[in-house]
Design an enzyme around this catalytic site. Structure first.
Site, PDB file in Angstrom:
ATOM      1  CD  GLN A 291      39.962  67.161   5.169  1.00  0.00           C
ATOM      2  OE1 GLN A 291      40.968  66.804   4.579  1.00  0.00           O
ATOM      3  NE2 GLN A 291      39.016  67.859   4.582  1.00  0.00           N
TER       4      GLN A 291
ATOM      5  CB  SER B 113      38.223  64.248   3.980  1.00  0.00           C
ATOM      6  OG  SER B 113      38.971  64.404   2.786  1.00  0.00           O
TER       7      SER B 113
ATOM      8  CG  HIS C 212      41.798  64.401   0.272  1.00  0.00           C
ATOM      9  ND1 HIS C 212      42.647  64.238  -0.792  1.00  0.00           N
ATOM     10  CD2 HIS C 212      40.863  65.293  -0.126  1.00  0.00           C
ATOM     11  CE1 HIS C 212      42.249  65.003  -1.793  1.00  0.00           C
ATOM     12  NE2 HIS C 212      41.170  65.648  -1.411  1.00  0.00           N
TER      13      HIS C 212
ATOM     14  CG  ASP D  35      42.220  67.637  -4.306  1.00  0.00           C
ATOM     15  OD1 ASP D  35      41.166  67.012  -4.524  1.00  0.00           O
ATOM     16  OD2 ASP D  35      42.410  68.321  -3.296  1.00  0.00           O
TER      17      ASP D  35
ATOM     18  CD  GLU E 230      36.042  69.785  -4.014  1.00  0.00           C
ATOM     19  OE1 GLU E 230      36.638  68.679  -4.046  1.00  0.00           O
ATOM     20  OE2 GLU E 230      35.925  70.460  -2.988  1.00  0.00           O
TER      21      GLU E 230
ATOM     22  CG  HIS F 158      37.884  65.343  -4.945  1.00  0.00           C
ATOM     23  ND1 HIS F 158      38.718  65.498  -3.867  1.00  0.00           N
ATOM     24  CD2 HIS F 158      37.201  64.198  -4.723  1.00  0.00           C
ATOM     25  CE1 HIS F 158      38.532  64.496  -3.019  1.00  0.00           C
ATOM     26  NE2 HIS F 158      37.612  63.685  -3.532  1.00  0.00           N
TER      27      HIS F 158
END
Length: 172
Positions: free
Chosen positions: A47, A82, A84, A91, A139, A142
């Protein structure tokens, strides 16, 4: 079926999200709109590299470092911030598509996700009409795992996650 991306930085997803993610991908496949997981878990180091690349791209385009960081903040979360990094952000694109572009919103796969993701506990994390609240650009690819009950309530209320957290905190 769900296949994790062939990327050395993709290590894991949150254990609670894994089966719902697999089930959602199977349901989409069965509905004729096969999905592809482009990115899931990212290490903090990865990241950091991605954020740094966004800043560098801004500087290369003529922005000052300060403005490049501001621009990067709109599209890329900093390390440790994040979804993630915690295995709850995903995603997702149409099978065979590897490009995170806004026009994904015009695909049958996106329409299916918007209609069905909540049934598996997922929400569109950065909606187009909530940029002023999320502070992240739209997004359409996402999605975030929040659990079925919360996903349904978030969509019922028309909230983004930040609004929903405030709603829950004010209800106490």
């Amino acid at each position: 079926t769900l296949a994790l991306p062939k990327n050395k930085d993709v290590i894991a997803v949150d254990a609670e999200a894994y089966q719902p993610l697999k089930d959602m991908f199977q349901a989409a496949q069965d509905a004729g709109v096969p999905l592809q997981l482009v990115s899931a878990y990212r290490s903090i180091q990865r990241q950091d590299v991605l954020f740094g690349n966004s800043v560098s791209a801004g500087i290369s385009s003529g922005l000052s470092k300060e403005d490049a960081i501001k621009k990067a903040n709109l599209s890329r979360m900093r390390p440790r911030n994040s979804e993630h990094n915690i295995g709850l952000g995903f995603d997702i694109l149409a099978k065979g598509n590897f490009y995170l572009k806004e026009d994904f919103k015009n695909t049958p796969e996106y329409a299916w996700l918007i209609e069905n993701a909540e049934n598996y506990g997922f929400i569109l994390r950065y909606p187009e009409d909530k940029i002023d609240i999320t502070k992240i650009t739209y997004e359409p690819w996402h999605f975030r795992y929040v659990g079925i009950e919360h996903a349904k309530k978030i969509n019922e209320l028309g909230y983004c996650l930040e609004e929903y957290v405030n709603y829950l905190n004010s209800s106490r």
